[in-house]
Enzyme design. Structure first.
Site, short mmCIF file in Angstrom:
data_model
loop_
_atom_site.label_atom_id
_atom_site.label_comp_id
_atom_site.label_asym_id
_atom_site.label_seq_id
_atom_site.Cartn_x
_atom_site.Cartn_y
_atom_site.Cartn_z
CG HIS A 144 -28.47 -55.01 -10.18
ND1 HIS A 144 -27.61 -54.35 -11.04
CD2 HIS A 144 -29.67 -54.39 -10.33
CE1 HIS A 144 -28.27 -53.39 -11.66
NE2 HIS A 144 -29.53 -53.39 -11.25
CD GLU A 145 -32.99 -55.56 -9.14
OE1 GLU A 145 -33.43 -54.46 -8.76
OE2 GLU A 145 -32.69 -55.79 -10.34
CG HIS A 161 -31.61 -50.62 -7.73
ND1 HIS A 161 -31.33 -49.39 -8.29
CD2 HIS A 161 -31.51 -51.54 -8.73
CE1 HIS A 161 -31.07 -49.59 -9.60
NE2 HIS A 161 -31.15 -50.87 -9.88
CD GLU A 178 -29.06 -50.08 -13.20
OE1 GLU A 178 -30.07 -49.90 -12.50
OE2 GLU A 178 -28.73 -51.20 -13.62
#
Ligand SMILES: [Zn+2]
Length: 493
Positions: free
Chosen positions: A263-264, A267, A293
């Site tokens: 997830h990170e 980003h 997001e």
């Protein structure tokens, strides 16, 4: 870029502001990772002072910007520069230095108190701070101005031009459909609610090796990117050439650590793929939080939680976590995609996550609209959790105290999480027109997906507004049907 002398001058004068942003990011990153707990007061003071210097510098640009506004015939880059600076300027011209300083100071102190209150499940300990924060946020909304609901003024800070009408429309379509899909998944039992792998303890060093191999698979650059550890994973982008993520290691249920990392990284990929020519300008950041997001969710769920990605990551799991050998790829996939309603947002699966956001959205809207007192909020939280997720939190640490956002003053932020899921669905729908995504992932050619995203969205940074970007790419804005189709196909087909 720009041949216009007025815009060129603005870009030049923006450089020290960019540097202040860079320094502030580092202060925030440090606060969440390595700062000793007793240092929060001087850090809050330093952050407030830095914010004041930034405000002064921004206000010095006002004359140049109004001069530039009179110029016709600007290109997209120039329009983007003016749009982003005007948004910031508008904020600084309306928000007094005192309000800005109060918010900085109280939120820094409140974050430390919240940590303690959450540990002790002691809402009364945090209540006074939350009241102060809600009061400051109401003042902020009034000063900023709004059409319709005062909450629009706060959402606009995170997602440009977003209104309660947009969010109400998204949720009214999303929620009944998600309920329907959830009921079907639960009754069919194809995806389990619990899996034995959740309770198997792992060695942190071994899990870190898995995460490092995943970073390699994702092609995260070694020289401009780093990963540390924090309780709540986050990404800090200090520059196109300096992006930091954190992940978490809880000692069991390794998918939590794995998907936090992916997830990170999602980003991070966005910020690292912004065109280097935009460095030091107001456009060197990603787009709105919702769009940002969408990139993390795209990688975490649409790619990371796919059957094909399970195949790609399986050898590394088996090599580093010996207990995985007892489960075949299909079993590991079912573990990755287990569906279990939980009272904790960060533990929520793809299907139930948006219920958590709907709950927070309703509470924030009511608190800012003056329809709810802070003292009544914990009970409403628990009632809504029961209504949407079907579970009543055991105590406030499992309920209203679970998120860091409010202590930091982040009202209007939560809806962007659901918008992220919605926009990720739109990206998934769109990329499938250009490539066979499942085949690309099966072959581990993730670089092709990264390149596609770079060309379609990342390279532009903040050049276009989120609604404008969506219209250009998809011909529509915040369409939740794409997310629903994806979930339907994945979980019920
Ligand atoms: Zn995120």
């Amino acid at each position: 870029m720009s041949k216009n002398t007025v815009v060129t001058e603005i870009v030049e004068k923006y450089k020290p502001i960019w540097a202040l942003d860079h320094a502030q990011s580092l202060l925030e990153w440090d606060m969440e990772t390595y700062m000793p707990i007793g240092a929060s007061k001087p850090r809050g003071f330093a952050q407030a002072q830095t914010a004041l210097i930034k405000q002064q510098r921004m206000l010095e640009l006002a004359g140049h910007v109004s001069k530039a506004e009179k110029l016709g015939d600007l290109n997209d880059y120039e329009k983007g520069i003016l749009r982003v600076i005007k948004r910031d300027l508008d904020y600084y011209m309306k928000i007094t230095p005192k309000l800005l300083e109060d918010m900085r100071r109280i939120s820094t102190e409140a974050t430390v108190v919240w940590r303690e209150a959450r540990r002790k499940s002691d809402f009364p300990m945090f209540k006074g701070y939350l009241e102060k924060i809600v009061d400051l946020k109401k003042q902020e909304a009034e000063k900023l101005g709004y059409k319709g609901h005062p909450y629009n003024a706060l959402m606009n800070l995170f997602e440009e031009e977003l209104t309660t009408n947009d969010v109400d429309r998204v949720f009214s379509l999303l929620l009944p459909n998600l309920k329907r899909i959830l009921n079907k998944v639960v009754s069919e039992g194809k995806f389990p609610s619990t899996h034995p792998l959740e309770s198997v303890a792992y060695d942190e060093a071994a899990m870190r090796r898995v995460n490092l191999e995943v970073l390699k698979l994702l092609g995260m650059p070694e020289k401009t990117f780093r990963m540390d550890t924090s309780t709540h994973p986050f990404t800090t982008s200090m520059s196109v050439e300096d992006v930091r993520i954190t992940t978490r290691y809880e000692g069991k249920d390794f998918k939590e650590s794995l998907f936090s990392t992916i997830h990170e990284s999602g980003h991070g990929i966005y910020d690292l793929q912004v065109d280097t020519s935009l460095e030091y300008t107001p456009l060197s950041r990603g787009n709105s939080l919702g769009v940002h997001e969408s990139q993390s969710r795209f990688w975490e769920n649409f790619i990371g939680r796919s059957r094909e990605f399970t195949k790609v990551v399986y050898p590394s799991l088996k090599a580093n976590l010996p207990f995985v050998s007892g489960y075949n790829e299909d079993e590991v996939y079912r573990y990755f995609c287990s569906i279990k309603p939980s009272p904790i947002r960060v533990d929520a699966d793809e299907l139930t996550y948006n219920f958590h956001i709907m709950l927070r959205y309703e509470l924030e809207k009511k608190l800012i609209g003056g329809e709810l007192e802070v003292s009544e909020a914990p009970a409403l939280w628990n009632d809504l959790m029961q209504k949407y997720v079907g579970i009543r939190p055991e105590d406030d640490s499992q309920g209203i105290l679970q998120d860091v956002h409010w202590s930091g003053g982040g009202f209007g932020y939560f809806p962007t999480y659901s918008l992220g899921n919605v926009i990720a669905g739109m990206f998934y729908h769109r990329i499938k027109m250009d490539m066979d995504v499942t085949d690309v992932v099966r072959k581990g050619e993730l670089g092709r997906i990264k390149l596609w995203l770079k060309e379609k969205i990342h390279s532009y940074g903040a050049t276009y507004s989120p609604k404008d970007l969506q219209r250009r790419l998809f011909g529509e804005e915040y369409n939740p049907e794409r997310l629903v189709s994806y979930l339907e196909e994945k979980y019920t087909a």
